[in-house]
Design a protein around this motif. Structure first.
Motif, mmCIF file in Angstrom:
data_model
loop_
_atom_site.group_PDB
_atom_site.id
_atom_site.type_symbol
_atom_site.label_atom_id
_atom_site.label_comp_id
_atom_site.label_asym_id
_atom_site.label_seq_id
_atom_site.Cartn_x
_atom_site.Cartn_y
_atom_site.Cartn_z
ATOM 1 N N THR A 1 0.718 -1.242 -0.157
ATOM 2 C CA THR A 1 -0.028 -0.108 -0.117
ATOM 3 C C THR A 1 0.852 1.273 -0.027
ATOM 4 O O THR A 1 0.221 2.410 -0.235
ATOM 5 N N ARG A 2 2.344 1.108 0.142
ATOM 6 C CA ARG A 2 2.751 2.256 0.038
ATOM 7 C C ARG A 2 3.121 2.933 -1.346
ATOM 8 O O ARG A 2 2.905 4.068 -1.364
ATOM 9 N N THR A 3 3.422 1.861 -2.401
ATOM 10 C CA THR A 3 3.531 2.279 -3.763
ATOM 11 C C THR A 3 2.646 1.501 -4.557
ATOM 12 O O THR A 3 2.551 1.937 -5.701
ATOM 13 N N TYR A 4 1.759 0.555 -4.231
ATOM 14 C CA TYR A 4 1.006 -0.277 -5.079
ATOM 15 C C TYR A 4 2.008 -0.924 -6.212
ATOM 16 O O TYR A 4 1.502 -1.258 -7.145
ATOM 17 N N TYR A 5 3.125 -0.667 -6.035
ATOM 18 C CA TYR A 5 3.957 -1.289 -7.092
ATOM 19 C C TYR A 5 3.752 -0.678 -8.341
ATOM 20 O O TYR A 5 4.199 -1.271 -9.419
ATOM 21 N N LEU A 6 3.408 0.624 -8.629
ATOM 22 C CA LEU A 6 3.096 0.988 -9.926
ATOM 23 C C LEU A 6 4.288 1.255 -10.672
ATOM 24 O O LEU A 6 4.334 1.163 -11.902
ATOM 25 N N GLY A 7 5.430 1.822 -9.937
ATOM 26 C CA GLY A 7 6.856 1.900 -10.675
ATOM 27 C C GLY A 7 7.265 0.590 -11.370
ATOM 28 O O GLY A 7 7.563 0.582 -12.432
ATOM 29 N N GLY A 8 7.199 -0.413 -10.540
ATOM 30 C CA GLY A 8 7.679 -1.941 -10.891
ATOM 31 C C GLY A 8 6.758 -2.214 -12.111
ATOM 32 O O GLY A 8 7.265 -2.823 -13.227
ATOM 33 N N LEU A 9 5.594 -1.955 -11.851
ATOM 34 C CA LEU A 9 4.454 -2.364 -12.781
ATOM 35 C C LEU A 9 4.718 -1.949 -14.268
ATOM 36 O O LEU A 9 4.714 -2.636 -15.340
ATOM 37 N N SER A 10 5.096 -0.539 -14.039
ATOM 38 C CA SER A 10 5.458 0.220 -15.423
ATOM 39 C C SER A 10 6.413 -0.477 -16.218
ATOM 40 O O SER A 10 6.639 -0.434 -17.471
ATOM 41 N N ALA A 11 7.658 -0.779 -15.393
ATOM 42 C CA ALA A 11 8.840 -1.102 -15.938
ATOM 43 C C ALA A 11 8.519 -2.872 -16.428
ATOM 44 O O ALA A 11 9.047 -2.994 -17.657
ATOM 45 N N ALA A 12 7.759 -3.286 -15.800
ATOM 46 C CA ALA A 12 7.147 -4.843 -16.384
ATOM 47 C C ALA A 12 6.534 -4.650 -17.672
ATOM 48 O O ALA A 12 6.748 -5.513 -18.600
ATOM 49 N N LEU A 13 5.641 -3.570 -17.662
ATOM 50 C CA LEU A 13 4.816 -3.527 -19.044
ATOM 51 C C LEU A 13 5.470 -3.210 -19.968
ATOM 52 O O LEU A 13 5.689 -3.545 -21.207
ATOM 53 N N PHE A 14 6.769 -2.245 -19.614
ATOM 54 C CA PHE A 14 7.643 -1.990 -20.635
ATOM 55 C C PHE A 14 8.403 -2.890 -21.288
ATOM 56 O O PHE A 14 8.614 -3.327 -22.603
ATOM 57 N N GLY A 15 8.902 -4.035 -20.477
ATOM 58 C CA GLY A 15 9.458 -5.222 -20.737
ATOM 59 C C GLY A 15 8.582 -6.049 -21.585
ATOM 60 O O GLY A 15 9.077 -6.632 -22.682
ATOM 61 N N ILE A 16 7.218 -6.224 -21.463
ATOM 62 C CA ILE A 16 6.267 -6.948 -22.255
ATOM 63 C C ILE A 16 6.342 -6.273 -23.442
ATOM 64 O O ILE A 16 6.291 -6.936 -24.750
ATOM 65 N N LEU A 17 6.202 -4.754 -23.424
ATOM 66 C CA LEU A 17 5.864 -4.219 -24.882
ATOM 67 C C LEU A 17 7.251 -4.404 -25.604
ATOM 68 O O LEU A 17 7.130 -4.586 -26.927
ATOM 69 N N THR A 18 8.235 -4.489 -25.082
ATOM 70 C CA THR A 18 9.648 -4.545 -25.793
ATOM 71 C C THR A 18 9.666 -5.982 -26.449
ATOM 72 O O THR A 18 10.124 -6.143 -27.489
ATOM 73 N N ALA A 19 9.553 -7.046 -25.659
ATOM 74 C CA ALA A 19 9.262 -8.171 -26.187
ATOM 75 C C ALA A 19 8.395 -8.433 -27.367
ATOM 76 O O ALA A 19 8.691 -9.132 -28.288
ATOM 77 N N THR A 20 7.236 -8.141 -26.966
ATOM 78 C CA THR A 20 6.087 -8.359 -27.943
ATOM 79 C C THR A 20 6.442 -7.766 -29.220
ATOM 80 O O THR A 20 6.157 -8.104 -30.337
ATOM 81 N N GLY A 21 6.797 -6.208 -29.000
ATOM 82 C CA GLY A 21 7.148 -5.335 -30.005
ATOM 83 C C GLY A 21 7.975 -5.916 -30.896
ATOM 84 O O GLY A 21 8.117 -5.628 -32.405
ATOM 85 N N LEU A 22 9.524 -6.438 -30.442
ATOM 86 C CA LEU A 22 10.419 -7.075 -31.202
ATOM 87 C C LEU A 22 9.856 -7.859 -32.171
ATOM 88 O O LEU A 22 10.029 -8.095 -33.419
ATOM 89 N N LEU A 23 8.993 -8.888 -31.730
ATOM 90 C CA LEU A 23 8.349 -10.177 -32.272
ATOM 91 C C LEU A 23 7.404 -9.592 -33.260
ATOM 92 O O LEU A 23 7.368 -10.057 -34.721
ATOM 93 N N LEU A 24 6.583 -8.481 -33.324
ATOM 94 C CA LEU A 24 5.657 -7.986 -34.122
ATOM 95 C C LEU A 24 6.458 -7.271 -35.478
ATOM 96 O O LEU A 24 5.971 -7.456 -36.490
ATOM 97 N N MET A 25 7.467 -6.833 -34.816
ATOM 98 C CA MET A 25 8.540 -6.044 -35.920
ATOM 99 C C MET A 25 8.958 -7.309 -37.162
ATOM 100 O O MET A 25 9.134 -7.007 -38.195
ATOM 101 N N PHE A 26 9.064 -8.597 -36.926
ATOM 102 C CA PHE A 26 9.409 -9.553 -37.732
ATOM 103 C C PHE A 26 8.324 -9.625 -38.921
ATOM 104 O O PHE A 26 8.617 -10.015 -39.986
ATOM 105 N N TYR A 27 7.199 -8.931 -38.916
ATOM 106 C CA TYR A 27 6.097 -9.163 -39.781
ATOM 107 C C TYR A 27 5.464 -7.870 -40.328
ATOM 108 O O TYR A 27 4.668 -7.789 -41.146
ATOM 109 N N CYS A 28 6.205 -6.714 -39.808
ATOM 110 C CA CYS A 28 5.781 -5.500 -40.045
ATOM 111 C C CYS A 28 6.700 -4.732 -41.079
ATOM 112 O O CYS A 28 7.559 -4.562 -41.161
#
Lengths: 162, 257
Positions: free
Chosen positions: B58-85
């Protein structure tokens, strides 16, 4: 028959702490997820549709090709020839290092600009470093139409009698 | 004991190699637990020790860490999407449709990228709101607040540039409206719009520009600023705890629970 004393037989200690068991299960879950992700990723990267020319296609009405005609198909990298004897198709890919050859009708030859290999219009090597004659691919006549099938293997001197 | 056997020598060699990779003992003492964090490239963004108060959910709701994790997911999926774009018209639209209907798992990756992108904008905004309401932007953290504003801007720009890449009607008119807003800026508006679009209307040039911004320029900028952002969190004394909460019962003794 000797009696076996069960109580004296050593029993391996298979007991595991709760922490160790949960750790093993967590590791296994990660391994399954990782393996599934890896397999799915490789499968994703294998294209289901190719933007390549078809490997089986129609060239022309067989009756339209008079003897002595050589048709160049650059996209399919093929020469389709109507000789006196009949029809055959040659791969335009040089047998030396895979460059695309060109037909030089004035010289009556097929020439590779990369390293100077020369072939006659039947695909035989006449000069240069090419180690083998140009490969032949299958031709058929369907309802009067000449059809090439690149995937079907044929003999090196294959000619479809007219 | 005689000379070491072959097996003994092999064990010694394996041990030496392992010690060059893992440079601390099994983390069963406070010292080794500290070393495990301190000597690990990926963990060393953490302080060696954190206060229990600071990592309470309840101090941070881990929102910063979640942002970083989402950026990681976006990088991984984005790299894969680039193979077909292919970022050209109308191929980009066809590639997007291929991803949805032809490519194995394509629709899953595209949707994962899309939803993670929406979630990242929301989570970064919530992170900012949390920091604001906690008063965690005050000195000595005011510069990190500024970095956070830059990161929000980069996140929104990533979202916006990604919006054009499917090359559908929504993308086309969304970016038309957006760049027309840029045109309303006094004096430089026309030039800014011309630079962004690479022309006077949303066209092939725009698609390539937004593609390059989306897959290279903005993600690299975001990663760099995020690294400084996390570094500053450490330098400014870790997660903010209000003064009236900071004084608590004494820490448990060394080797405690």
């Amino acid at each position: 028959m000797a009696l076996v004393d069960d109580l004296a037989t050593a029993v391996p200690d298979l007991e595991m702490s709760r922490r160790k068991a949960l750790g093993v299960m967590t590791g296994a879950a990660w391994a399954v997820a990782g393996l599934g992700t890896a397999i799915t990723t490789v499968r994703y990267l294998r294209p289901n549709v190719l933007f390549e020319p078809p490997t089986r296609f129609r060239v022309a009405l067989a009756s339209e090709l008079s003897p002595g005609t050589l048709v160049v198909l650059p996209e399919q990298r093929l020469y389709v020839v109507r000789s006196e004897a009949g029809f055959y198709a040659l791969s335009a890919v040089c047998t030396h290092l895979g460059c695309m050859t060109r037909h030089e009708p004035a010289m009556g030859r097929i020439f590779c600009p990369c390293h100077g290999s020369e072939f006659d219009e039947e695909g035989r090597v006449t000069g240069g470093p090419a180690p083998a004659a140009l490969a032949r691919v299958a031709v058929e006549i369907e309802d009067g139409v000449l059809v090439v099938d690149v995937r079907k293997p044929v003999a090196p001197d294959f000619v479809l009698a007219a | 004991m005689g000379a070491p056997t072959g097996v003994g020598r092999l064990q010694a060699r394996v041990h030496r190699v392992l010690r060059s990779v893992v440079r601390h003992g099994f983390p069963d003492s406070n010292r080794n637990r500290s070393l495990a964090v301190f000597t690990n490239f990926f963990l060393h963004i953490h302080p060696v020790k954190v206060r229990v108060k600071a990592i309470a959910f309840t101090r941070t709701y881990y929102l910063g860490g979640l942002s970083a994790a989402l950026f990681g997911i976006l990088t991984a999926t984005g790299l894969l999407l680039m193979f077909y774009c292919h970022p050209s018209a109308p191929r980009a639209y066809e590639d997007m449709k291929d991803l949805e209907f032809v490519v194995t798992a394509g629709v899953f990756l595209r949707n994962l990228h899309r939803w993670a992108a929406h979630a990242m904008v929301a989570v970064v905004f919530l992170h900012m709101a949390r920091v604001f309401f906690a008063g965690a932007y005050r000195p000595p953290r005011e510069f990190n607040w500024v970095l956070g504003v830059v990161l929000l801007l980069l996140t929104v720009l990533l979202s916006y540039t990604g919006y054009l890449l499917p090359w559908d009607q929504l993308a086309l008119w969304g970016v038309t409206v957006g760049t027309n807003m840029a045109r309303a800026v006094p004096l430089v508006g026309e030039d800014v719009s011309f630079l962004l679009l690479g022309g006077h209307t949303v066209d092939e040039n725009t698609l390539v520009r937004f593609y390059v911004l989306h897959v290279a320029v903005l993600p690299l900028a975001l990663a760099a600023v995020a690294a400084v952002h996390v570094w500053r969190v450490r330098k400014d004394g870790g997660i903010y705890i209000p003064a009236d909460e900071a004084a608590g019962p004494p820490a448990p003794p060394e080797g405690g629970p």
